[in-house]
Design an enzyme around this catalytic site. Sequence first.
Site, PDB file in Angstrom:
ATOM      1  CG  ASP A  16      -0.279  -0.049   2.537  1.00 38.52           C
ATOM      2  OD1 ASP A  16       0.922   0.315   2.634  1.00 38.52           O
ATOM      3  OD2 ASP A  16      -0.934  -0.428   3.526  1.00 38.52           O
ATOM      4  CD  GLN A  17      -0.300   7.267  -0.325  1.00 35.48           C
ATOM      5  OE1 GLN A  17      -1.451   7.108   0.041  1.00 35.48           O
ATOM      6  NE2 GLN A  17       0.130   8.398  -0.834  1.00 35.48           N
TER       7      GLN A  17
END
Length: 132
Positions: A16-17
């Site tokens: 994810d980010q």
Amino acid sequence: MPEHYSNIRVRYAETDQMGVVYHGNYAQYFEIGRTEWLRSLGVNYKDMEKNGVMLPVISLNCNFKKSALYDDKLTIKTILKKKPSVKIEFDYEITNQDQELLCVGNTTLAFIDIETKKPTRCPEYILNKLDI
């Protein structure tokens, strides 16, 4: 019971980010572990399916202990839980390059006849390769 170790590196697309591995990717890591476990016996899904047997997952469990991160080198330990019959069950332990336990899991798969779509026993050629 027979066990096998597979090594992979976490790819950017699996995170994810925040650089943390998305939880859904662990099912793929388990698949890598068990396909490489089978391959170490000289068995692969492609040949199994050519011989009329498929092996779908019927149960998957995963307990997360610590996050895997982008670029971590993961080791997937795959352990056959018991002698296969109509089902085959694997336990997994995933650790990082620092030997930190990240995840433990379990999958159960069923041997299914491709034509009838009904459960069938584990093929003899797999049982013969197991030293149990």
